[in-house]
Design a protein around this motif. Structure first.
Motif, PDB file in Angstrom:
ATOM      1  N   SER A   1       9.734  10.749   8.410  1.00 29.29           N
ATOM      2  CA  SER A   1       9.207   9.782   9.390  1.00 29.29           C
ATOM      3  C   SER A   1       7.739   9.532   9.097  1.00 29.29           C
ATOM      4  O   SER A   1       7.262   8.394   9.134  1.00 29.29           O
ATOM      5  N   GLU A   2       7.022  10.621   8.828  1.00 34.29           N
ATOM      6  CA  GLU A   2       5.596  10.516   8.497  1.00 34.29           C
ATOM      7  C   GLU A   2       5.423   9.573   7.304  1.00 34.29           C
ATOM      8  O   GLU A   2       4.600   8.646   7.327  1.00 34.29           O
ATOM      9  N   LEU A   3       6.254   9.778   6.273  1.00 30.36           N
ATOM     10  CA  LEU A   3       6.184   8.934   5.075  1.00 30.36           C
ATOM     11  C   LEU A   3       6.335   7.454   5.423  1.00 30.36           C
ATOM     12  O   LEU A   3       5.540   6.613   5.001  1.00 30.36           O
ATOM     13  N   PHE A   4       7.375   7.138   6.212  1.00 31.85           N
ATOM     14  CA  PHE A   4       7.632   5.720   6.485  1.00 31.85           C
ATOM     15  C   PHE A   4       6.546   5.100   7.360  1.00 31.85           C
ATOM     16  O   PHE A   4       6.264   3.908   7.246  1.00 31.85           O
ATOM     17  N   LEU A   5       5.905   5.893   8.201  1.00 30.50           N
ATOM     18  CA  LEU A   5       4.791   5.355   8.991  1.00 30.50           C
ATOM     19  C   LEU A   5       3.602   5.022   8.072  1.00 30.50           C
ATOM     20  O   LEU A   5       2.972   3.969   8.222  1.00 30.50           O
ATOM     21  N   TYR A   6       3.316   5.918   7.108  1.00 33.38           N
ATOM     22  CA  TYR A   6       2.226   5.613   6.168  1.00 33.38           C
ATOM     23  C   TYR A   6       2.559   4.383   5.329  1.00 33.38           C
ATOM     24  O   TYR A   6       1.689   3.557   5.034  1.00 33.38           O
TER      25      TYR A   6
ATOM     26  N   THR B   1      -0.397   9.124  -0.380  1.00 35.41           N
ATOM     27  CA  THR B   1       1.021   9.382  -0.105  1.00 35.41           C
ATOM     28  C   THR B   1       1.629  10.295  -1.171  1.00 35.41           C
ATOM     29  O   THR B   1       2.384  11.221  -0.869  1.00 35.41           O
ATOM     30  N   ILE B   2       1.280  10.034  -2.440  1.00 35.30           N
ATOM     31  CA  ILE B   2       1.792  10.889  -3.525  1.00 35.30           C
ATOM     32  C   ILE B   2       1.339  12.329  -3.280  1.00 35.30           C
ATOM     33  O   ILE B   2       2.117  13.279  -3.402  1.00 35.30           O
TER      34      ILE B   2
ATOM     35  N   ILE C   1       8.175  12.936  -5.935  1.00 36.15           N
ATOM     36  CA  ILE C   1       7.041  12.086  -6.310  1.00 36.15           C
ATOM     37  C   ILE C   1       7.486  10.773  -6.962  1.00 36.15           C
ATOM     38  O   ILE C   1       6.903   9.718  -6.722  1.00 36.15           O
ATOM     39  N   LYS C   2       8.578  10.852  -7.752  1.00 36.41           N
ATOM     40  CA  LYS C   2       9.068   9.607  -8.387  1.00 36.41           C
ATOM     41  C   LYS C   2       9.506   8.602  -7.329  1.00 36.41           C
ATOM     42  O   LYS C   2       9.231   7.409  -7.427  1.00 36.41           O
ATOM     43  N   VAL C   3      10.207   9.106  -6.322  1.00 38.74           N
ATOM     44  CA  VAL C   3      10.680   8.228  -5.238  1.00 38.74           C
ATOM     45  C   VAL C   3       9.472   7.663  -4.474  1.00 38.74           C
ATOM     46  O   VAL C   3       9.430   6.475  -4.148  1.00 38.74           O
ATOM     47  N   LEU C   4       8.488   8.527  -4.206  1.00 36.40           N
ATOM     48  CA  LEU C   4       7.290   8.066  -3.484  1.00 36.40           C
ATOM     49  C   LEU C   4       6.582   6.963  -4.262  1.00 36.40           C
ATOM     50  O   LEU C   4       6.108   5.978  -3.685  1.00 36.40           O
ATOM     51  N   HIS C   5       6.554   7.123  -5.596  1.00 36.82           N
ATOM     52  CA  HIS C   5       5.892   6.114  -6.421  1.00 36.82           C
ATOM     53  C   HIS C   5       6.619   4.767  -6.290  1.00 36.82           C
ATOM     54  O   HIS C   5       5.984   3.711  -6.188  1.00 36.82           O
ATOM     55  N   GLN C   6       7.965   4.841  -6.244  1.00 39.56           N
ATOM     56  CA  GLN C   6       8.738   3.589  -6.088  1.00 39.56           C
ATOM     57  C   GLN C   6       8.469   2.939  -4.732  1.00 39.56           C
ATOM     58  O   GLN C   6       8.291   1.728  -4.634  1.00 39.56           O
ATOM     59  N   PHE C   7       8.421   3.760  -3.681  1.00 38.27           N
ATOM     60  CA  PHE C   7       8.106   3.206  -2.348  1.00 38.27           C
ATOM     61  C   PHE C   7       6.705   2.582  -2.348  1.00 38.27           C
ATOM     62  O   PHE C   7       6.486   1.515  -1.780  1.00 38.27           O
TER      63      PHE C   7
ATOM     64  N   VAL D   1       2.637  -1.870  -2.267  1.00 42.65           N
ATOM     65  CA  VAL D   1       1.386  -2.435  -2.811  1.00 42.65           C
ATOM     66  C   VAL D   1       1.613  -3.702  -3.634  1.00 42.65           C
ATOM     67  O   VAL D   1       0.668  -4.434  -3.918  1.00 42.65           O
ATOM     68  N   GLN D   2       2.871  -3.944  -4.030  1.00 47.36           N
ATOM     69  CA  GLN D   2       3.222  -5.188  -4.743  1.00 47.36           C
ATOM     70  C   GLN D   2       2.279  -5.494  -5.905  1.00 47.36           C
ATOM     71  O   GLN D   2       1.761  -6.612  -6.038  1.00 47.36           O
ATOM     72  N   GLY D   3       2.061  -4.486  -6.728  1.00 54.42           N
ATOM     73  CA  GLY D   3       1.266  -4.698  -7.945  1.00 54.42           C
ATOM     74  C   GLY D   3      -0.237  -4.630  -7.745  1.00 54.42           C
ATOM     75  O   GLY D   3      -0.989  -4.702  -8.715  1.00 54.42           O
ATOM     76  N   HIS D   4      -0.681  -4.482  -6.504  1.00 49.35           N
ATOM     77  CA  HIS D   4      -2.133  -4.479  -6.268  1.00 49.35           C
ATOM     78  C   HIS D   4      -2.678  -3.049  -6.310  1.00 49.35           C
ATOM     79  O   HIS D   4      -3.052  -2.473  -5.281  1.00 49.35           O
ATOM     80  N   TRP D   5      -2.726  -2.499  -7.513  1.00 56.33           N
ATOM     81  CA  TRP D   5      -3.266  -1.145  -7.692  1.00 56.33           C
ATOM     82  C   TRP D   5      -4.779  -1.227  -7.835  1.00 56.33           C
ATOM     83  O   TRP D   5      -5.308  -2.228  -8.328  1.00 56.33           O
TER      84      TRP D   5
END
Ligand code: TMP
Length: 211
Positions: A62-67, A98-99, A110-116, A121-125
């Motif tokens: 839940s914490e993850l999805f709120l962030y 988040t990571i 961590i791989k899943v978090l990176h995908q989320f 961020v839609q490419g805006h790193w």
């Protein structure tokens, strides 16, 4: 230009963010200073929930999805418009938090978090991420003192209430993640006095061609 600051509680991010914003404003830049969680209207409400120690039973997911909700909204309503208007953005925490906190800290994949994160961020790193590194005991000590001084321990102290072991995983996680992303990250010793830390930040900006 999009610059983010990262680091554990009490690493000195807020002080250095303020200093860098003032520096760029003096140089005549149009600067947007922002933060996560809390960089949008919705985000301000999410920040209150996320930092409130009364929510100590929040599940890691839940914490993850709120962030992530905070980030997606921040991106859409604050960051993307600023980038489109050519503004310089200085942001206190972003996707790397988040990571590190939900991944290295809470143990989510961590791989899943990176995908989320990619979805949010839609490419805006960021172009540059400054990691202020401090010993967890030093950082936690500073953060607990600050919360006490500002009388916010009861309303904003959810992470400071975590055990030292959690903060040690966060600190080590940051260093591992920065090593994996060397091109974007600059690691700076945050245990020195604020003026020394700031002049080290300016050196990094110069070395990497940002000023
Ligand atoms: P701060 O902005 O005052 O440092 O507090 C934000 C807290 O939220 C901090 O303890 C780190 C945590 N956090 C996460 O756990 N995941 C995230 O994605 C972000 C942005 C922050």
């Amino acid at each position: 230009m999009f610059i983010t600051f990262e680091g554990m509680e009490g690493c000195g991010k807020s002080t250095q963010v303020n200093k860098l914003v003032e520096h760029f404003i003096r140089l005549g830049h149009d600067v947007l200073q922002t933060l996560e969680p809390g960089g949008s209207k919705l985000g301000q409400d999410l920040r209150r929930i996320l930092l409130d120690p009364k929510n100590s039973d929040l599940a890691s997911t839940s914490e993850l999805f709120l962030y992530l909700a905070d980030r997606a909204q921040h991106l859409a309503t604050t960051i993307r418009p600023a980038l489109e208007n050519g503004r310089l953005i200085i942001c206190d925490r972003f996707a790397d938090s988040t990571i590190v906190y939900q991944g290295y800290g809470r143990g989510l994949d961590i791989k899943v978090l990176h995908q989320f994160n990619e979805v949010a961020v839609q490419g805006h790193w960021p172009d540059l991420t400054i990691l202020l590194d401090v010993d967890p005991r030093v950082g936690l000590g500073r953060a607990l003192n600050r919360n006490k001084r500002q009388q916010v321990a009861d309303t904003q102290g959810r992470f400071e209430a975590e055990h030292l072991a959690f903060h040690t995983r966060v600190r080590d996680g940051y260093l591992s993640w920065a090593a994996l992303n060397r091109k974007r990250f600059a690691v700076i010793d945050g245990s020195q006095d604020p003026d020394t830390v700031f002049s080290n930040i300016l050196c990094v900006l110069e070395e990497r061609g940002f000023v």
